[in-house]
Scaffold this active site. Structure first.
Site, short mmCIF file in Angstrom:
data_model
loop_
_atom_site.label_atom_id
_atom_site.label_comp_id
_atom_site.label_asym_id
_atom_site.label_seq_id
_atom_site.Cartn_x
_atom_site.Cartn_y
_atom_site.Cartn_z
N GLY A 15 58.78 13.03 51.57
CA GLY A 15 59.80 14.16 51.19
C GLY A 15 60.66 13.51 50.28
N SER A 16 62.02 14.05 50.13
CA SER A 16 63.22 13.54 49.28
C SER A 16 63.87 12.38 49.12
CB SER A 16 64.31 14.66 49.31
OG SER A 16 63.74 15.97 48.74
N THR A 17 63.27 11.69 50.38
CA THR A 17 63.63 10.12 50.31
C THR A 17 62.87 9.43 49.32
OG1 THR A 17 62.01 9.51 51.86
CG2 THR A 17 64.09 10.02 52.79
#
Length: 491
Positions: free
Chosen positions: A217-219
């Site tokens: 995801g956004s990591t």
């Protein structure tokens, strides 16, 4: 000699030659493999017939040890902390052999390492009972317990690293499993215990910290940001397009921001603000502009696309090849075919914390013999540079913004500057998203880097986000790490 006798003599000679070759192969060439085969009961009896070395944490907590028993094996392997360290220790089983650190460090624990040669000769001459070495890990018991307490009954994993050395401070996978059940000398009971674990949908025997990978995801936006800064074409203040939704190339599908609103004024946002609020459309566009080769090369500098040992095995995290435009856009925000282990995402945060240098994660601090002599003490090992020191400093400042006023507010610690990044990763249709958070602290002098994964939103289910579910767990682990007393260099 007539022809039939000659043929018979040739056949007999060939048979004897084949027999001698086979015997030589078994006794010499293949001897090591046969000796180390977990099904070799003679080797198992030999190993269990001596006191196997203990496994401890860096602060002295015993997590595996051998106790004298009155049966044919003579020693019983015990795991005092049960499932708390199962993803680390593995087990030493009479039915399936060794796993985890029990397997990776078996030559020391069993006393069969070449470094034990003179000790074995001495024990033979003096009649001293042989024993294995003590493996002291880099783990801190309080940090490991904080990881377990934070996850509670939720499935997921926590990894904490020392950014400067790569020492693993915590490595926890939930649900864990009881190594004592598999180490039982009752073969039937041990086999039944293993079969029950293998039948569980949660797959407790597979470490979610090191062996299972997930969409990050956004990591992953940390890697996309790093690639942008390293290109020299972007700074933290560079403006990006951040519309409410973005039509993906060559498709009629769209990609939207989590709040279905534009990022920034008039759909324009700086790179720093895009990371702070985790703007999907801005990062999807940025990824397409940078190109898949640039993103892949940056991901690989952080460690993607390569498995490694710590010394237990860590599965490779992946950034794929052959992406079309839509796949590239989604990959830039950590979706599509991009996958990462929690260990890998902890390494990303640790590298940024360490001025851009990726350290090899390591679980073993020292190996000590019976007389406390050091048989092995791994030194910190640099894997390579992921980003320049300047880029690392820019990323640090941007990650501080995420925690101070962005999606990672719930990781704030009074008096401590925390740099972090949230992630809420979509999975299969209808399933709750995975909640991620990766961070390091203190931001100005990092002592710990952490990655938290909560599978399918944990107890929050569909309402989960990385900021609401994973960030508070990371906060508690960071606090435990900063409070833990130092026990010297842990390489």
């Amino acid at each position: 000699m007539n022809a039939p006798l000659r043929r018979l003599a040739m056949i007999v000679t060939a048979m004897f030659t084949a027999l001698m070759v086979a015997a030589t192969w078994v006794q010499f060439v293949d001897a090591g493999r046969l000796r180390d085969d977990p099904r070799n009961s003679r080797t198992l009896y030999e190993k269990l017939g001596r006191e196997r070395g203990a496994i401890t944490t860096a602060d002295g907590t015993v997590i595996a040890q051998s106790e004298k028993v009155d049966d044919r094996y003579q020693y019983q392997r015990k795991y005092p902390k049960g499932d708390l360290y199962s993803a680390v220790t593995g087990t030493f089983s009479v039915t399936t052999g060794a796993s985890g650190l029990e397997a990776a460090e078996d030559k020391y624990l069993s006393g069969t390492s070449d470094r034990y040669f003179f000790r074995r000769v001495s024990d033979l001459l003096t009649g001293t009972q042989p024993s294995g070495a003590v493996v002291e890990t880099t783990l801190r018991d309080s940090v490991q317990q904080a990881a377990a307490d934070g996850l509670g009954n939720q499935q997921g994993a926590v990894v904490a690293l020392d950014p400067k050395t790569g020492a693993v401070l915590a490595l926890y996978s939930s649900p864990g499993w009881d190594p004592n059940a598999l180490a039982s000398h009752d073969r039937s009971a041990a086999a039944q215990a293993r079969a029950a674990l293998e039948a569980e949908d949660s797959e407790p025997l597979v470490s979610k910290a090191t062996r299972q990978s997930y969409p990050p995801g956004s990591t992953f936006k940390l890697i996309t940001t790093a690639a942008a800064l390293e290109s020299g074409d972007y700074t933290a203040d560079s403006l990006l397009d951040g519309p409410a939704e973005l039509t993906l190339p060559q498709t009629s599908r769209t990609l939207a921001n989590d709040d279905d609103r534009p990022c920034g004024t008039d759909g324009k946002t700086s790179l720093a603000d895009a990371l702070r609020v985790s703007c999907n459309t801005a990062y999807a566009s940025l990824g397409m502009t940078l190109g898949q080769d640039v993103l892949r090369e940056q991901a690989e500098k952080f460690g993607f696309n390569a498995g490694f040992d710590i010394p237990i095995g860590v599965a490779a995290s992946t950034f794929p090849t052959g992406l079309d435009g839509a796949q590239l856009a989604r990959s830039a925000i950590g979706q599509d075919s991009v996958t990462a282990t929690p260990m890998q995402m902890a390494m990303v945060a640790a590298a940024i914390a360490n001025g851009g240098v990726v350290m090899q994660p390591n679980l073993v601090r020292t190996v000590r013999g019976r007389d406390l002599e050091v048989l092995d003490a791994p030194s910190p090992d640099e894997r390579g540079r992921a980003v320049s020191r300047q880029t690392a400093a820019s990323l640090t400042a941007m990650m501080e913004g995420v925690v101070e006023s962005g999606t990672g507010r719930r990781a704030q610690i009074p008096g401590v500057s925390v740099a972090g990044k949230t992630g809420t990763a979509q999975t299969v249709a209808g399933a709750a998203p995975h909640a991620w958070f990766t961070a390091f602290a203190p931001a100005d002098d990092p002592k710990v880097a952490v990655a938290v994964l909560v599978e399918n939103g944990g107890n929050a289910a569909q309402e989960a986000s990385g900021g609401s579910v994973a960030a508070p767990i990371a906060k508690s682990v960071i606090q435990a790490a900063l409070a833990a007393p130092s026990s010297g260099s842990a390489g």
